[in-house]
Motif scaffolding. Structure first.
Motif, PDB file in Angstrom:
ATOM      1  N   HIS A  60      13.311  -9.777  -1.094  1.00 42.42           N
ATOM      2  CA  HIS A  60      14.001 -10.749  -0.260  1.00 42.42           C
ATOM      3  C   HIS A  60      13.136 -11.446   0.778  1.00 42.42           C
ATOM      4  CE1 HIS A  60      13.816  -7.242   2.245  1.00 42.42           C
ATOM      5  NE2 HIS A  60      13.841  -8.093   3.228  1.00 42.42           N
ATOM      6  N   HIS A  61      11.915 -10.947   1.077  1.00 43.52           N
ATOM      7  CA  HIS A  61      11.164 -11.671   2.113  1.00 43.52           C
ATOM      8  C   HIS A  61      10.534 -12.951   1.590  1.00 43.52           C
ATOM      9  CE1 HIS A  61       7.972  -9.047   0.474  1.00 43.52           C
ATOM     10  NE2 HIS A  61       7.150 -10.005   0.815  1.00 43.52           N
ATOM     11  N   PHE A  62      10.648 -13.189   0.296  1.00 49.00           N
ATOM     12  CA  PHE A  62      10.240 -14.489  -0.235  1.00 49.00           C
ATOM     13  C   PHE A  62      11.434 -15.427  -0.226  1.00 49.00           C
ATOM     14  CE2 PHE A  62       7.070 -11.699  -2.242  1.00 49.00           C
ATOM     15  CZ  PHE A  62       5.934 -12.372  -1.880  1.00 49.00           C
TER      16      PHE A  62
ATOM     17  N   ASN B  64      12.186 -17.555  -2.712  1.00 47.85           N
ATOM     18  CA  ASN B  64      12.822 -17.514  -4.027  1.00 47.85           C
ATOM     19  C   ASN B  64      11.879 -16.845  -5.000  1.00 47.85           C
ATOM     20  OD1 ASN B  64      10.946 -19.542  -4.966  1.00 47.85           O
ATOM     21  ND2 ASN B  64      12.170 -20.993  -3.769  1.00 47.85           N
TER      22      ASN B  64
ATOM     23  N   GLY C 267      10.353 -18.006  -7.555  1.00 50.59           N
ATOM     24  CA  GLY C 267       9.172 -18.813  -7.870  1.00 50.59           C
ATOM     25  C   GLY C 267       8.052 -18.547  -6.880  1.00 50.59           C
ATOM     26  N   GLU C 268       8.402 -18.535  -5.591  1.00 51.92           N
ATOM     27  CA  GLU C 268       7.409 -18.279  -4.562  1.00 51.92           C
ATOM     28  C   GLU C 268       6.810 -16.879  -4.733  1.00 51.92           C
ATOM     29  OE1 GLU C 268       7.764 -19.453  -0.041  1.00 51.92           O
ATOM     30  OE2 GLU C 268       8.244 -17.350  -0.260  1.00 51.92           O
TER      31      GLU C 268
ATOM     32  N   GLU D  13       4.328 -16.897  -7.626  1.00 53.06           N
ATOM     33  CA  GLU D  13       3.084 -17.562  -7.246  1.00 53.06           C
ATOM     34  C   GLU D  13       2.245 -16.675  -6.348  1.00 53.06           C
ATOM     35  OE1 GLU D  13       4.026 -21.168  -5.284  1.00 53.06           O
ATOM     36  OE2 GLU D  13       5.130 -21.926  -7.003  1.00 53.06           O
ATOM     37  N   ALA D  14       2.905 -16.001  -5.404  1.00 55.72           N
ATOM     38  CA  ALA D  14       2.168 -15.134  -4.483  1.00 55.72           C
ATOM     39  C   ALA D  14       1.486 -14.014  -5.254  1.00 55.72           C
ATOM     40  CB  ALA D  14       3.108 -14.568  -3.422  1.00 55.72           C
ATOM     41  N   ALA D  15       2.190 -13.425  -6.229  1.00 55.73           N
ATOM     42  CA  ALA D  15       1.607 -12.316  -6.983  1.00 55.73           C
ATOM     43  C   ALA D  15       0.383 -12.779  -7.760  1.00 55.73           C
ATOM     44  CB  ALA D  15       2.649 -11.732  -7.932  1.00 55.73           C
TER      45      ALA D  15
ATOM     46  N   PHE E 244      -1.478 -15.493  -7.299  1.00 54.38           N
ATOM     47  CA  PHE E 244      -2.557 -15.905  -6.391  1.00 54.38           C
ATOM     48  C   PHE E 244      -3.223 -14.683  -5.772  1.00 54.38           C
ATOM     49  CE2 PHE E 244      -3.782 -17.621  -2.064  1.00 54.38           C
ATOM     50  CZ  PHE E 244      -4.955 -18.187  -2.519  1.00 54.38           C
ATOM     51  N   GLY E 245      -2.422 -13.689  -5.406  1.00 56.76           N
ATOM     52  CA  GLY E 245      -2.980 -12.458  -4.847  1.00 56.76           C
ATOM     53  C   GLY E 245      -3.953 -11.810  -5.811  1.00 56.76           C
TER      54      GLY E 245
ATOM     55  N   HIS F 167       7.816 -12.117 -15.243  1.00 56.88           N
ATOM     56  CA  HIS F 167       6.921 -11.158 -15.894  1.00 56.88           C
ATOM     57  C   HIS F 167       5.585 -11.093 -15.171  1.00 56.88           C
ATOM     58  CE1 HIS F 167       6.328 -15.113 -17.762  1.00 56.88           C
ATOM     59  NE2 HIS F 167       5.076 -14.772 -17.837  1.00 56.88           N
TER      60      HIS F 167
ATOM     61  N   ALA G 146       5.609 -22.997 -11.488  1.00 54.82           N
ATOM     62  CA  ALA G 146       6.399 -21.771 -11.424  1.00 54.82           C
ATOM     63  C   ALA G 146       6.728 -21.269 -12.820  1.00 54.82           C
ATOM     64  CB  ALA G 146       7.668 -22.012 -10.630  1.00 54.82           C
TER      65      ALA G 146
ATOM     66  N   LYS H  13       9.306 -13.699   7.044  1.00 60.90           N
ATOM     67  CA  LYS H  13       9.940 -12.417   7.355  1.00 60.90           C
ATOM     68  C   LYS H  13       8.941 -11.275   7.330  1.00 60.90           C
ATOM     69  CE  LYS H  13      14.369 -13.682   5.311  1.00 60.90           C
ATOM     70  NZ  LYS H  13      15.040 -13.626   4.006  1.00 60.90           N
TER      71      LYS H  13
ATOM     72  N   PHE I  42       2.702  -9.131   0.750  1.00 61.19           N
ATOM     73  CA  PHE I  42       2.734  -7.854   0.040  1.00 61.19           C
ATOM     74  C   PHE I  42       2.890  -6.700   1.030  1.00 61.19           C
ATOM     75  CE2 PHE I  42      -0.307 -10.694  -2.259  1.00 61.19           C
ATOM     76  CZ  PHE I  42       0.561 -11.054  -3.281  1.00 61.19           C
TER      77      PHE I  42
ATOM     78  N   LEU J 106      -6.684 -10.087   1.961  1.00 57.91           N
ATOM     79  CA  LEU J 106      -5.967 -10.644   0.803  1.00 57.91           C
ATOM     80  C   LEU J 106      -4.525 -10.977   1.181  1.00 57.91           C
ATOM     81  CD1 LEU J 106      -6.198  -9.195  -2.775  1.00 57.91           C
ATOM     82  CD2 LEU J 106      -3.991  -9.760  -1.843  1.00 57.91           C
TER      83      LEU J 106
ATOM     84  N   VAL K 183      -2.893 -14.854   1.129  1.00 58.42           N
ATOM     85  CA  VAL K 183      -1.747 -15.214   0.301  1.00 58.42           C
ATOM     86  C   VAL K 183      -0.565 -15.606   1.184  1.00 58.42           C
ATOM     87  CG1 VAL K 183      -0.132 -14.393  -1.436  1.00 58.42           C
ATOM     88  CG2 VAL K 183      -2.538 -13.770  -1.597  1.00 58.42           C
TER      89      VAL K 183
ATOM     90  N   LYS L 116       1.223 -19.220   1.048  1.00 57.61           N
ATOM     91  CA  LYS L 116       2.475 -19.303   0.303  1.00 57.61           C
ATOM     92  C   LYS L 116       3.741 -19.187   1.145  1.00 57.61           C
ATOM     93  CE  LYS L 116       0.719 -19.812  -3.760  1.00 57.61           C
ATOM     94  NZ  LYS L 116       0.875 -21.121  -4.410  1.00 57.61           N
TER      95      LYS L 116
END
Lengths: 229, 121, 561
Positions: A11-13, A15, A17-18, A21-23, A25-26, A198, B21, C118, C122, C187, C191, C195
């Protein structure tokens, strides 16, 4: 708003999609870090090969090129199966994901098994750096200059130190990768991945491909050293 | 309590990336072609190492050129960088660029030893 | 920076003190709610506690060093014990205090809030990085208990690989592990900043604190892995008898120095850049002016991060590195002065005609400007190759980098801790004692380290437990200053701890400062914002010429229209 109701959504994202993308990019930032991590060893390799070209040439001649080439092929196959696993995940084909991931694990294990055979050969021939290192195994007699011969016989230990450090660190990355792939395969079996989400399959794939790339460089640099002129 | 404030979307890079996305699904045929190219590359790497190009550095250049091409294929297709956002490409590029910095300055030392005398000696 | 919506109380938009309401501290109870938390604010607190312990451990080693140097003879400890003292001081302070200090405490706490998120991208990895840090620290502690290590914090080969009989492997493994804590923190920040920024928060609206941490994270990600693998090579060489740097086999110890300083010089900027980020926040808050040359300060952080990677050879002028490479490194080192000077000049220009007030965080900030300038300018002496051959490995170098590390990084850390303490804890500290401590820290610091410039210039080498008689006066001054500094560090410990229980309750914005973190209650709730904030203006949008009152006793009038 359906993407915020997906079971994998954190929930801290904003949505899903974000989050995806974060995963991804990380993972890429992590790979950038990995490039530098291996880079230190590659730098040492480059410096020492430049300082001791003969030692590296004769040292490399005791490596088993057919096994090395075969292992390269095995790892490329595993990269293909991994890519197909990610592909299956993007299409949401549950059993295919699991199948390709298990194939990747199998190929990775074959690679490591062959690596063990190669390492054992080095132990048997006293080519492990340390007090029992036996440079006479490397047949450097054709070096005519006695000073260069003495220098190269010592520096051959540096070559083998780098061989074990670089292939060892590479193997360690595979040993870490295999259980992760198995875990992802189990999650895939439970139906946690589909076209909508995925990311874990995808970023595990990125990691595995990176490990493959490291080997693509290690193989010619360690096994196929030309005779210095 | 107004949450209707206009958001300048063009300034927020995750908006720009929303186009990505849903990742581009690469056809299986592409993967197979890349795989064949990689296997071919491995074969010619081994083959080229037995060829005497006259100077050992030429062998090195050939071996490294093939290795870089293979790596590029993996990065672009297996790792989807060809279809990824600029940000991803930047991350890959910066990792590589800083590796180049490491090599450049280390060799700026090793290859210039003896060009000028060492202080104090 | 101003938000449209932060609380449901739309009238004065001041959520005020949250100690009696739900906040991140009282949201959950029990030790496991802390040890298994994924809240960036709680993880910041975990870091705060652990790095404070490490700071006092490192300080204890420094006390040993300074006590020994009171007299010219080696009478308190022998040379071996002295070598261990300065080595352990360096390792603890660099790897276990300074590198995590501002990023892992203030950065962790503030970055998500400052960008209207929030949490970090990660949260679990954030917690993992604290555990990795603890594991690294544990290895180092075991090394300490088994008798410590005496190679210098730099672990130069072949001494560290072939000759030292101390716990090099344990210490090296500890540093290797803690490096990954730093990488994962970087990292997470990168990110998150890419983002998770709030709608409307463009890159050039971000607080400069966030810019500085972005630049810091780049170094952490691109530099740390190289030192990690290098220190691993040292450990493996000792453990498995590999010959990676062994000169007897034709190995090159200078290669170790290259790989080590490829990270460890940029690491200086890991320590100072976050401090510069804090500085930009403090200066603008206490001059009540938009910071002068915002874009230049933002870009100069990136410039420092990148140029910092091109200069490492200035640590190696007398190592046997080629003279040509030395000249290149020397010339490039001067370049770092440009973005550093941009920052100093811009902070100074911000002060000009600002409504400057002298709360304790501002005292540290003003101290930083002066001390960092001295540290930076003496860095130019050392970057000049000819002069460095004279000054190398003298106390001049020691004084130089302490002006950056302590006068810069620690002053910024203390200033930042004071500035955001009301936000972190919901309590005010006693301003009188904070000012007393700030003055004493400044005085003690200068008395400790200024004499070291002189004694170093006169030729006293570093890393010796005994020295010629004529250096005693300056060394006694330095030790006296260190004693004062030690006491001055304890004072904030006392009143900050006291304030947790008896401090006045802090309003949401005790300083009348701008920034998203000041629009939410003190201490914040677990998810920071009740509604997603929307940013509609630039950072530091102070109404110029209108001095809003910022008496800590009274919540200020809200500055926004």
């Amino acid at each position: 708003m359906s993407s915020t109701h997906h079971p994998a959504f954190v929930h801290h994202f904003e949505n899903l999609g974000e989050q995806k993308e974060a995963a991804t990019f990380g993972m890429w930032v992590f790979i950038a870090q990995e490039i530098l991590f291996f880079g230190g060893l590659f730098g040492a390799y480059a410096v020492y090969r430049n300082l001791h070209p003969d030692a590296f040439y004769y040292g490399s001649h005791h490596l088993n090129i057919p096994l090395g080439a075969f292992n390269t092929a095995v790892l490329i196959c595993s990269s293909l199966t991994m890519a197909l696993g990610v592909h299956a995940a993007a299409l949401g084909k549950r059993t295919q994901i699991v199948g390709w991931l298990l194939a990747t694990v199998f190929l990775g294990s074959v690679f490591l098994g062959i690596k063990v055979v190669e390492y054992k050969e080095k132990f048997d021939h006293h080519l492990v750096p340390g007090t029992s290192f036996d440079a006479s195994q490397l047949h450097m007699e054709s070096i005519e200059d006695p000073a260069l011969l003495a220098k190269s016989q010592k520096a051959a230990q540096i070559y083998y130190s780098l061989y074990f450090a670089m292939t060892g660190l590479h193997a360690l990355h595979m040993i870490i990768g295999i259980p992760i792939i198995l875990w992802i395969a189990a999650r895939a079996w439970l139906g946690q991945f589909g076209p909508e989400y995925h990311s874990p399959v995808e970023i595990t794939g990125l990691y595995w491909h990176f490990v493959d790339i490291v080997w693509i460089f290690l193989f010619p640099l360690l096994y196929l050293i030309p005779k210095p002129h | 309590m107004t949450e209707t404030a206009a958001v300048p979307a063009e300034n927020h890079d995750s908006h720009e990336d929303h186009a990505h996305a849903h990742p581009h699904v690469v056809p299986v045929r592409t993967y197979i072609l890349v795989f064949l190219a990689l296997m071919f590359g491995t074969a010619i790497t081994v083959g080229a190492s037995y060829v005497d190009f006259g100077h050992s550095y030429l062998n090195n250049i050939v071996a490294l050129a093939i290795a870089f091409s293979k790596a590029a294929l993996v990065v672009l297709f297996f790792m989807h960088v060809k279809y990824s956002s600029k940000l991803t490409q930047l991350a890959v590029g910066s990792g590589f660029a800083f590796l180049v910095i490491l090599f450049f300055f280390v060799f700026a030392d090793y290859l210039t030893r003896g060009w000028l005398g060492t202080p104090g000696s | 920076m101003q938000t449209e919506v932060v609380t449901t109380n739309s009238e004065d938009a001041a959520p005020g003190n949250g100690l009696d309401r739900e906040n991140y501290i009282n949201a959950k109870h029990g030790i496991w709610s802390w040890l298994l938390t994924t809240d960036h604010k709680r993880i910041a607190i975990l870091y705060l506690i652990t790095i404070t312990l490490m700071f006092f451990l490192g300080g204890a080693f420094a006390a040993g060093v300074r006590l020994e140097l009171m007299t010219p003879k080696g009478d308190l400890v022998d040379s071996d014990a002295y070598n261990k003292l300065f080595t352990m001081h360096g390792i603890v302070m660099v790897f276990f205090f300074l590198i995590p200090s501002i990023p892992a405490v203030l950065g962790n706490f503030l970055i998500p809030i400052m960008i209207g998120a929030k949490d970090l991208a990660f949260p679990k990895i954030n917690l993992l990085s604290w555990y990795i840090y603890m594991a690294g620290a544990a290895f180092f502690m075991v090394a300490t208990l088994f008798g410590g290590v005496e190679t210098g914090w730099t672990f130069y080969t072949p001494y560290s690989t072939a000759f030292s009989h101390t716990n090099v492997i344990l210490a090296a493994v500890g540093i290797f592990i803690s490096g990954f804590s730093s990488i994962l923190t970087g990292l997470n920040f990168i990110v998150t900043i890419h983002k998770m920024r709030a709608p409307g928060l463009t890159w050039f609206r971000m607080p400069l604190f966030v810019w500085a941490h972005y630049a810091t994270s780049l170094i952490q990600i691109l530099g740390t892995p190289v030192v990690a693998v290098t220190i691993l090579m040292v450990a493996v060489e000792r453990l498995l008898k590999l010959g990676l740097f062994d000169p007897a086999l034709g190995g090159d110890p200078i290669l170790f120095q290259h790989l080590f300083w490829f990270y460890s010089h940029p690491a200086v900027y890991i320590m100072i850049l976050p401090g510069m980020g804090v500085m930009s926040e403090l200066i603008t808050a206490f001059t009540r002016k938009r910071v002068f040359g915002y874009e230049f300060i933002a870009i100069s952080s990136l410039a420092i991060a990148v140029v910092g990677f091109l200069v490492w050879g200035h640590h190696m002028f007398v190592s046997g590195q080629s003279t040509y490479a030395g000249m290149v490194f020397s010339a490039l080192s001067f370049l770092v002065a440009i973005p550093s000077a941009v920052k100093v000049f811009n902070w100074s220009a911000t002060l000009y005609k600002g409504s400057v007030s002298w709360e304790s965080p501002m005292m540290y900030a003003i101290g930083f400007i002066g001390l960092f300038t001295i540290g930076g300018l003496t860095g130019l002496f050392l970057a000049a190759m000819g002069l460095d051959i004279h000054m190398h490995d003298t106390y001049f170098v020691v004084a130089h980098f302490h002006y950056i590390m302590v006068g810069g990084a620690i002053f910024a850390y203390l200033g930042g801790i004071h500035f955001w303490w009301p936000k972190i804890t919901g309590r005010m500290y006693p301003e009188y004692w904070a000012r007393v401590a700030a003055v004493l820290v400044f005085a003690g610091f200068n008395l400790t380290f200024f004499p070291q410039f002189v004694v170093g210039y006169l030729g006293m080498p570093r890393r010796y437990h005994a020295y010629p008689d004529e250096f005693q006066v300056l060394n006694v001054m330095s030790t006296a200053g260190a004693s004062l500094l030690g006491i001055a560090y304890l004072i904030p410990m006392l009143y900050l701890t006291w304030s947790l229980f008896a401090g006045k309750k802090a309003p949401a914005n005790p300083w009348g400062a701008k920034g998203l973190e000041w629009t939410i209650q003190s201490p914040p709730t677990t998810f920071n914002f009740e509604h997603q904030p929307v940013v509609t203006e630039e950072a530091y949008a102070y109404a110029e010429g209108h001095d809003t009152t910022h008496d800590p006793a009274a919540p200020p009038a809200q500055a926004h229209a």
